[in-house]
Design a protein around this motif. Structure first.
Motif, PDB file in Angstrom:
ATOM      1  N   PHE A  63     -12.277  11.282  52.646  1.00 44.86           N
ATOM      2  CA  PHE A  63     -12.928  10.005  52.384  1.00 44.86           C
ATOM      3  C   PHE A  63     -13.028   9.755  50.880  1.00 44.86           C
ATOM      4  O   PHE A  63     -12.718   8.670  50.391  1.00 44.86           O
ATOM      5  CB  PHE A  63     -14.312  10.006  53.033  1.00 44.86           C
ATOM      6  N   TYR A  64     -13.451  10.778  50.148  1.00 42.94           N
ATOM      7  CA  TYR A  64     -13.556  10.606  48.690  1.00 42.94           C
ATOM      8  C   TYR A  64     -12.179  10.410  48.056  1.00 42.94           C
ATOM      9  O   TYR A  64     -12.047   9.705  47.065  1.00 42.94           O
ATOM     10  CB  TYR A  64     -14.278  11.803  48.061  1.00 42.94           C
TER      11      TYR A  64
ATOM     12  N   PHE B  97     -10.672   6.791  49.759  1.00 45.68           N
ATOM     13  CA  PHE B  97     -11.485   5.570  49.689  1.00 45.68           C
ATOM     14  C   PHE B  97     -10.996   4.636  48.574  1.00 45.68           C
ATOM     15  O   PHE B  97     -10.915   3.420  48.788  1.00 45.68           O
ATOM     16  CB  PHE B  97     -12.965   5.932  49.486  1.00 45.68           C
TER      17      PHE B  97
ATOM     18  N   SER C 120     -10.159   0.795  49.470  1.00 46.47           N
ATOM     19  CA  SER C 120     -11.073  -0.271  49.039  1.00 46.47           C
ATOM     20  C   SER C 120     -10.745  -0.816  47.660  1.00 46.47           C
ATOM     21  O   SER C 120     -11.209  -1.891  47.293  1.00 46.47           O
ATOM     22  CB  SER C 120     -12.500   0.281  49.006  1.00 46.47           C
TER      23      SER C 120
ATOM     24  N   LEU D 171     -15.466   5.901  44.543  1.00 45.36           N
ATOM     25  CA  LEU D 171     -16.801   6.336  44.933  1.00 45.36           C
ATOM     26  C   LEU D 171     -17.453   7.015  43.734  1.00 45.36           C
ATOM     27  O   LEU D 171     -16.761   7.625  42.905  1.00 45.36           O
ATOM     28  CB  LEU D 171     -16.722   7.309  46.107  1.00 45.36           C
TER      29      LEU D 171
ATOM     30  N   VAL E 239     -21.107   4.888  49.648  1.00 45.50           N
ATOM     31  CA  VAL E 239     -20.037   4.024  50.170  1.00 45.50           C
ATOM     32  C   VAL E 239     -20.402   2.553  49.974  1.00 45.50           C
ATOM     33  O   VAL E 239     -19.607   1.750  49.456  1.00 45.50           O
ATOM     34  CB  VAL E 239     -19.779   4.334  51.670  1.00 45.50           C
TER      35      VAL E 239
ATOM     36  N   TYR F 211     -18.555   0.304  47.159  1.00 44.11           N
ATOM     37  CA  TYR F 211     -17.705  -0.778  47.647  1.00 44.11           C
ATOM     38  C   TYR F 211     -18.061  -2.093  46.954  1.00 44.11           C
ATOM     39  O   TYR F 211     -17.201  -2.913  46.650  1.00 44.11           O
ATOM     40  CB  TYR F 211     -17.861  -0.920  49.168  1.00 44.11           C
TER      41      TYR F 211
END
Lengths: 561, 289
Positions: free
Chosen positions: A421-422, A425, A429, A433, A502, A506
């Motif tokens: 995810f890190y 992301f 997006s 992060l 998050v 974002y």
């Protein structure tokens, strides 16, 4: 809305932005067949279920924190561990891994989309609706205990507890149907992944040049084909038992409870590898980039993956040692389980060799990956202990087993999901992060994880059985359970920080740009987030690290492969 | 600027190209039907634990979604056109020859005809009937044995009837056998009509030997389970011979109607041979995309 990626006239990978009505946005997400959006739908849906399953775990830990506790009723406790396990495996683990696969595989192999975009959308939606149907059981159905009918037979729903006699009402039926529907989606996505990888690689990307992530997803998908079938068949048989009065698992009418165990674990153990192979895949991408070295032993990694996939299909009955398999069964499944540690060990050594001598950057994705290496090693060691039948006879169905598989599912898989995810992301997006919040997330979660699951081994060794509702104070388990429950508080705080990170990043995060990690695979060659069509022109690759070749034309990998 | 140039431009702002060419490409259009199908199937399942009307609603939604999805991809896949920047060379190529997605329908060439399938089935069925009659005459000196044996599929009591009974003429047996034989022959003929154009190489071998052998093996093993008595009465060698006769004749009829053995037909892409509408001139690399 996708911002332009580069200065000047370089806006080619970002479509023009127009203000949208929220209804249009909702419509776009409901009708999308774009692999990236479907991937994000999978991930978002899995994260919601992760929070729900986390809450269920919290309820269990509160209940077990002190002896003779009655925070919830025994019935609710049964529902909590059933729904927690079912949710984490079928509605968090599978969808989040499929989500990353959906998002990344076409980008990594230079394709514009998955092979069957509509099947891809269908697979997501039927899985999602399966999860919703399962959770509808809390408020729907017959109101078995006056407070809803959520399943309460454990996540592997052993017979004969699932028979109508012992599980009246529809609670078990919800479990059957919800998981059955998610299985349809899993097979559809696996079919898509295999076809996409086999048929849609860009020019120059031979199988030997393909990144390891698609390789591991290919093996995972093949395992899905084999593993989901027995579970689906068994669920249909159980459905026949419950709806039509058949007797497949009715021991009093000539059926067999052990038959269910075989069916379930023929699915269940490969399922562990179905979940862990994508976690390995993330490690294969993240560890080299943050070590500034190519992966050590690419071919051995592929070979080990295929071996793991193959051997994992023949170890299921180590979950059934306590049934009494006989000398031949015990010997075979003990050996098979021990042998699987060989290719797994190869992987660990290769990751260590990748780190060795590297210029390591301890960014958040990397620290999660390093923790994964350590924790997965512990999980493997306790796994080897449990693979010995006599050891398993003593500790099967105890909290030692619970601690072992949480080291696999949380210590390895969830850690690599966080790492992924890190890492990706920013690609998804366009925003980074926060590293500070990421470090807080990591350290709080790691402290909490080790407080909970390290100490969980001890009451297991002392004989505390899994799924126990409460216990007497004189058993000596209280202090350990209290420590475990305190660990849960740290984990919950870490998850809240993650969610905050998050949301905040974002909205206000630093712009990521196309390649924030100075990485080497194709997804970093396009804008962040990538345009709908991924690549304006078909990429052409000459090595396993196409972006390295472009960035270092004086020493491209293609000269050495 | 090729792909590598573009990547360099993305990676190093300021060094990017400033003169941009564009072309269009086609991607699958968004559609709601996959979601509706997922919802419909879920509601069918949910009806089992809630109320039957929920299942009925699910069935209706699933049917609508199936039709909607079908119409979304056939006869032509719905796509959305997207404008993308391309290199000067690609733009020049695109202006000389309009860009076509591998999915873009250009050539519509139906390779499959229901009529040819029905004709093939009837002709093959006639050839099979001749073999069956020859078998009856040689083995039982009667024209009717094979016909009545087939009719035994409808009349359970005939399964273990004596040979003398099966060797006699029975009008109801003739009607039943005709109905069964005609129906199955036409269905298999339609299957041949669909399959042989898709796999045209060595079509007569496929139709006249491989398919009959596979079907005979399947029929033999199934018959032993479904009706062991009838299975014992069957002469499987003659059965295989009749199937081969059917296959050769049906295959020949398909070949006459569709010319599947012609070099021109065999050169068509698989998707065209399969009856899907696609570009006949699609290149090898494009075909992979």
């Amino acid at each position: 809305m996708m911002p332009p990626q580069t200065a000047g006239a370089m806006t080619f990978d970002s479509p023009p932005s127009h203000p949208k009505l929220w209804l249009d946005a909702v419509n776009e997400w409901f009708t999308t067949v774009d692999h990236k959006r479907i991937g994000m739908l999978y991930i978002g849906y899995a994260l919601v279920f992760l929070l729900i399953a986390g809450l269920e775990a919290a309820v269990m830990r509160i209940q077990l924190a002190v002896p003779n506790n009655h925070f919830v009723s025994p019935q609710v406790f049964n529902r909590m561990f059933t729904m927690h396990g079912t949710t984490m495996v079928f509605f968090v683990g599978m969808p989040i891994l499929f989500g990353f696969g959906n998002y990344l595989i076409p980008l990594m192999i230079g394709a514009r989309d998955m092979a069957f975009p509509r099947l891809n959308a269908f697979s997501f939606w039927i899985s999602a609706f399966g999860g919703l149907l399962l959770y509808f059981s809390f408020i729907g159905g017959d109101g078995l205990y006056g407070a809803g009918t959520a399943p309460d037979v454990g996540w592997f729903a052993y017979a004969p507890l699932t028979a109508k006699l012992f599980s009246p009402g529809h609670s078990t039926d919800y479990w059957i149907l919800g998981v059955f529907l998610s299985g349809i989606g899993s097979v559809g996505t696996a079919l898509n992944i295999v076809t996409t990888i086999v048929c849609m690689r860009c020019k120059g990307m031979t199988m030997a040049r393909m990144p390891l992530l698609p390789w591991l997803y290919l093996v995972t998908s093949a395992m899905v084909f084999i593993a989901i079938g027995p579970l689906t068949a068994a669920q249909m048989m159980l459905g026949f038992d419950r709806f039509l009065g058949a007797h497949f698992f009715d021991v009093q009418a000539g059926g067999s409870a052990v038959l269910w165990m075989h069916f379930f674990w023929i699915f269940g153990h490969p399922e562990v590898y179905i979940l862990v192979l994508p976690a390995f895949a993330f490690a294969n991408e993240i560890i080299p980039v943050f070590s500034r070295k190519p992966i050590f032993g690419y071919s051995a990694m592929v070979g080990a993956t295929v071996l793991i996939g193959f051997i994992s299909l023949g170890v299921w009955a180590h979950h059934m040692f306590t049934v009494g398999l006989g000398p031949a069964g015990n010997t075979f499944f003990t050996l098979a389980t021990m042998i699987i540690s060989v290719p797994t060990g190869i992987k660990i050594f290769n990751w260590l060799a990748t780190l060795w001598g590297g210029k390591i950057r301890f960014a958040t994705p990397m620290i999660f990956s390093i923790a994964f290496l350590f924790q997965f090693l512990i999980a493997g060691l306790t796994g080897i202990m449990l693979s010995a039948a006599p050891f398993d006879w003593q500790l099967g169905n105890s909290y030692f087993v619970v601690a072992h598989f949480h080291f696999v599912l949380v210590g390895a898989i969830l850690y690599m999901i966080f790492a992924a995810f890190y890492y990706w992301f920013p690609k998804m997006s366009g925003k980074m992060l926060s590293e500070t919040l990421g470090k807080w997330h990591f350290w709080l979660f790691t402290i909490g994880f080790h407080l909970t699951f390290d100490f969980m081994h001890i009451p297991g060794l002392m004989g505390m059985p899994r799924r126990i509702y409460t216990y007497e104070a004189d058993r000596g388990w209280a202090v350990w359970n209290m420590i475990e429950s305190i660990g849960m508080i740290f984990q919950a705080a870490a998850i809240l920080i993650f969610v905050w990170n998050v949301v905040r990043s974002y909205r206000h995060g630093e712009e990521a740009g196309p390649d924030p990690w100075d990485a080497w695979t194709l997804e970093w060659s396009t804008a962040s987030p990538p345009p709908h069509y991924n690549f304006a022109e078909e990429p052409v690759v000459h090595s396993r690290r196409p972006l390295w070749d472009l960035k270092h034309p004086q020493a491209p990998d293609s000269d050495y492969e | 600027m090729d792909w590598e140039g573009k990547v360099n431009a993305v990676q190093e702002p300021g060094k990017g190209m400033h003169a941009e060419h564009t072309a269009s490409l086609h991607l699958p259009a968004p559609t709601v039907w996959p979601m509706v199908l997922g919802l419909g199937i879920t509601l069918i399942a949910a009806g089992l634990v809630t109320n039957e009307t929920i299942s009925v609603l699910g069935l209706v939604l699933s049917s609508m979604a199936a039709v909607g999805w079908f119409r979304n991809v056939l006869p032509r896949e719905k796509q959305e056109q997207i404008t993308v920047p391309v290199s000067a060379e690609a733009a020049a190529q695109a202006s000389a020859q309009p860009f076509r997605s591998p999915h873009t329908p250009v050539l519509v060439r139906p390779a499959y005809s229901f009529v040819s399938g029905i004709e093939a089935g009837l002709a093959g069925g006639a050839a099979m009937a001749i073999i069956a009659i020859v078998f009856s005459w040689i083995k039982f000196h009667s024209l009717w044995y094979g016909i009545n044996l087939l009719a035994a599929g409808s009349f359970i009591g005939w399964t273990d009837a004596p040979d003398s009974f099966l060797s006699q003429f029975h009008p109801q047996g003739l009607l039943a056998a005709l109905a069964i034989h005609a129906l199955v022959s036409v269905l298999v003929g339609l299957l041949y009509g669909a399959m042989l154009p898709i796999f045209p190489r060595k079509s007569l071998l496929t139709a006249g030997l491989i398919a009959p052998l596979l079907w005979s093996a399947l029929a033999c093993s199934m018959m032993k389970v479904v009706s062991p008595i009838l299975s014992e009465r069957m002469n499987w060698w003659w059965f295989v011979l009749s199937q081969v006769a059917y296959g050769l004749v049906a295959g020949a009829v398909i070949n006459l109607r569709v010319k599947v053995r012609s070099a021109e037909f065999q050169a068509l892409p698989f998707a065209t041979r399969a009856g899907l509408h696609t570009d006949a001139k699609i290149g090898k690399d494009e075909g992979r995309r």
